[in-house]
Write a protein that holds these residues in place. Structure first.
Motif, PDB file in Angstrom:
ATOM      1  N   ILE A 244      -5.291  -0.392  -1.976  1.00  0.00           N
ATOM      2  CA  ILE A 244      -6.027   0.234  -0.862  1.00  0.00           C
ATOM      3  C   ILE A 244      -5.314   1.488  -0.385  1.00  0.00           C
ATOM      4  O   ILE A 244      -5.932   2.549  -0.204  1.00  0.00           O
ATOM      5  CB  ILE A 244      -6.202  -0.761   0.300  1.00  0.00           C
ATOM      6  CG1 ILE A 244      -7.154  -1.891  -0.096  1.00  0.00           C
ATOM      7  CG2 ILE A 244      -6.735  -0.043   1.544  1.00  0.00           C
ATOM      8  CD1 ILE A 244      -7.234  -3.009   0.925  1.00  0.00           C
ATOM      9  N   ARG A 245      -4.012   1.400  -0.185  1.00  0.00           N
ATOM     10  CA  ARG A 245      -3.276   2.572   0.287  1.00  0.00           C
ATOM     11  C   ARG A 245      -3.237   3.666  -0.785  1.00  0.00           C
ATOM     12  O   ARG A 245      -3.303   4.863  -0.473  1.00  0.00           O
ATOM     13  CB  ARG A 245      -1.859   2.169   0.698  1.00  0.00           C
ATOM     14  CG  ARG A 245      -1.770   1.385   2.003  1.00  0.00           C
ATOM     15  CD  ARG A 245      -2.381   2.131   3.163  1.00  0.00           C
ATOM     16  NE  ARG A 245      -2.081   1.503   4.455  1.00  0.00           N
ATOM     17  CZ  ARG A 245      -2.759   1.741   5.567  1.00  0.00           C
ATOM     18  NH1 ARG A 245      -3.802   2.568   5.551  1.00  0.00           N
ATOM     19  NH2 ARG A 245      -2.420   1.151   6.699  1.00  0.00           N
ATOM     20  N   ARG A 246      -3.159   3.267  -2.041  1.00  0.00           N
ATOM     21  CA  ARG A 246      -3.131   4.273  -3.112  1.00  0.00           C
ATOM     22  C   ARG A 246      -4.434   5.069  -3.144  1.00  0.00           C
ATOM     23  O   ARG A 246      -4.426   6.300  -3.289  1.00  0.00           O
ATOM     24  CB  ARG A 246      -2.904   3.603  -4.470  1.00  0.00           C
ATOM     25  CG  ARG A 246      -2.717   4.591  -5.624  1.00  0.00           C
ATOM     26  CD  ARG A 246      -2.742   3.902  -6.979  1.00  0.00           C
ATOM     27  NE  ARG A 246      -4.074   3.420  -7.333  1.00  0.00           N
ATOM     28  CZ  ARG A 246      -5.035   4.213  -7.834  1.00  0.00           C
ATOM     29  NH1 ARG A 246      -4.817   5.505  -8.033  1.00  0.00           N
ATOM     30  NH2 ARG A 246      -6.220   3.697  -8.130  1.00  0.00           N
ATOM     31  N   VAL A 247      -5.552   4.366  -2.967  1.00  0.00           N
ATOM     32  CA  VAL A 247      -6.857   5.006  -3.072  1.00  0.00           C
ATOM     33  C   VAL A 247      -7.257   5.716  -1.777  1.00  0.00           C
ATOM     34  O   VAL A 247      -7.765   6.843  -1.806  1.00  0.00           O
ATOM     35  CB  VAL A 247      -7.931   3.972  -3.458  1.00  0.00           C
ATOM     36  CG1 VAL A 247      -9.334   4.582  -3.393  1.00  0.00           C
ATOM     37  CG2 VAL A 247      -7.648   3.415  -4.845  1.00  0.00           C
ATOM     38  N   HIS A 248      -6.982   5.097  -0.638  1.00  0.00           N
ATOM     39  CA  HIS A 248      -7.522   5.605   0.621  1.00  0.00           C
ATOM     40  C   HIS A 248      -6.478   6.216   1.551  1.00  0.00           C
ATOM     41  O   HIS A 248      -6.849   6.780   2.595  1.00  0.00           O
ATOM     42  CB  HIS A 248      -8.266   4.488   1.362  1.00  0.00           C
ATOM     43  CG  HIS A 248      -9.462   3.972   0.631  1.00  0.00           C
ATOM     44  ND1 HIS A 248     -10.564   4.752   0.341  1.00  0.00           N
ATOM     45  CD2 HIS A 248      -9.730   2.740   0.101  1.00  0.00           C
ATOM     46  CE1 HIS A 248     -11.456   4.035  -0.309  1.00  0.00           C
ATOM     47  NE2 HIS A 248     -10.987   2.806  -0.474  1.00  0.00           N
ATOM     48  N   GLY A 249      -5.214   6.094   1.224  1.00  0.00           N
ATOM     49  CA  GLY A 249      -4.192   6.717   2.052  1.00  0.00           C
ATOM     50  C   GLY A 249      -3.814   5.906   3.269  1.00  0.00           C
ATOM     51  O   GLY A 249      -4.160   4.719   3.402  1.00  0.00           O
TER      52      GLY A 249
END
Length: 402
Positions: free
Chosen positions: A197-202
């Motif tokens: 999630i953090r990789r894709v959406h920051g």
């Protein structure tokens, strides 16, 4: 002004709700939520058979005295059935008081502390990729906070995963569904979800996750440590909270913020958690903790210790409870975040209301009282449907916390 009637209305517009309607001799009435998911009729009977006779003839303005009368007068105090019944009475009386004053309830609680109430939505999926995509859908819809859940490989009926992207309703007709649980699979899988999630959406939004009471304290501590790089707003219900001291161990091992309390019924249930700063958010709801009157006491204690609110707000609470929650959220100084799941169109038709959602926030509206009502004719079109929450077993067949 005197109370002349108190009616219990049970209706099931896509799921079961119990509503108390208190009527005065001047025609002013108030509504309160009395829904206890999976045990609705227990509260309905408590209200009809034991509380209603006590209300007739009482002054509806005497909210505090009525609360003490129902709590102390029962002798058998606390517990979800008693406190949900008291909550229904209390919330309905606040609704009446607001209507008589011509003011929304948040004004009676001290006025606005904020212009709008931050909410979080529920992203879910059968795979990590599906949940990541759902998070994106919520962000595109204006949410700035999202709870993320995903199915766990090798685990049937994972909590939080349903067929409808906006609504997860685990209760089902018939006897309770039996699901299987593997803590090892879950602990291996959960960090992968949040890394993706953090990789894709920051990082420019808040992430939340619900463990749903399933871990031991040391397991929860390990999960909190593993999730620290992903900066969760909070980790919800990491371990069963009957033993409040268990949270000390979690605190010793992780800085991931902790939230708990949706199953709490009184200030006693969370007193140590708050005063020892073992949690960061208390998630107690209006309907399960004795109403607005008692929830204010919990949040006033929490304010002294830097603990914020994060009230339960799934669709097992009716629009009446959600309205009451938004009024409290608007007024209290230590508001944190509000859980929000949109109700179905059928539910909305039974419960017309003035609060509204916009761009990741809820607004209470300015209608006198709670700003929510129940259409009794529409409610009668949806008779009660028996339903139970699931249960969980480990792979060896032994019972586990669902």
């Amino acid at each position: 002004m005197k109370i002349v009637d108190a009616r219990v209305i049970v209706t099931s517009p896509d799921r079961n709700f119990v509503t108390l309607k208190i009527v005065t001799d001047e025609g002013v009435y108030g509504v309160g939520d009395a829904t206890l998911n999976g045990r609705e009729l227990a509260v309905a009977s408590y209200l009809t058979d034991h509380v209603r006779p006590l209300l007739i003839g009482r002054d509806p303005a005497a909210i505090e005295d009525t609360w003490q009368y129902l709590y102390r007068g029962a002798y058998w105090r606390r517990g979800p059935v008693t406190m949900t019944a008291i909550a229904a009475v209390d919330t309905a009386l606040w609704d009446i008081k607001g209507k008589v004053a011509g003011l929304p309830v948040y004004q009676l609680l001290g006025g606005r502390s904020r212009d709008r109430v931050l909410v979080y939505g529920h992203a879910q999926g059968s795979t990590v990729a599906e949940t990541v995509a759902e998070v994106g859908r919520y962000l595109d819809a204006g949410y700035r906070a999202v709870r993320a859940q995903t199915a766990v490989p090798g685990v049937s009926g994972t909590y939080g995963i349903g067929s409808d992207g906006d609504r997860y309703e685990p209760a089902s007709a018939g006897l309770p569904e039996e699901t299987r649980w593997s803590t090892r699979n879950y602990l291996d899988h959960a960090p992968e979800l949040f890394a993706e999630i953090r990789r894709v959406h920051g990082n420019d939004f808040d992430l939340l996750h619900d463990v749903h009471h399933r871990l031991s304290p040391i397991e929860a501590a390990g999960l909190g440590k593993a999730l620290e790089p992903y900066r969760l707003l909070y980790l919800e219900d990491p371990t069963p909270a009957e033993d409040q001291t268990a949270f000390r161990l979690i605190r010793q091992h992780t800085t991931t913020p902790i939230a708990t309390g949706e199953v709490f019924n009184s200030i006693i249930d969370c007193q140590r958690l708050i005063t020892e700063r073992l949690i960061d958010y208390v998630r107690t709801s209006v309907v399960h903790a004795g109403g607005i009157t008692h929830l204010r006491r919990i949040l006033a204690l929490a304010e002294l210790y830097g603990v914020r609110s994060g009230a339960h707000g799934a669709t097992d609470l009716s629009p009446v409870c959600l309205a009451a929650a938004v009024h409290v959220d608007t007024a209290v100084p230590n508001f944190g975040i509000q859980e929000y799941m949109p109700h179905t169109p059928a539910t909305d038709a039974v419960f017309p209301r003035s609060h509204w959602f916009d761009n990741g926030h809820l607004h209470p509206g300015d209608a006198p009282g709670l700003g929510v009502d129940i259409d009794e004719e529409a409610a009668a079109e949806h008779p009660y449907q028996p339903a139970y929450l699931p249960v969980a077993r480990l792979h060896d067949g032994s019972m586990h916390d669902w």
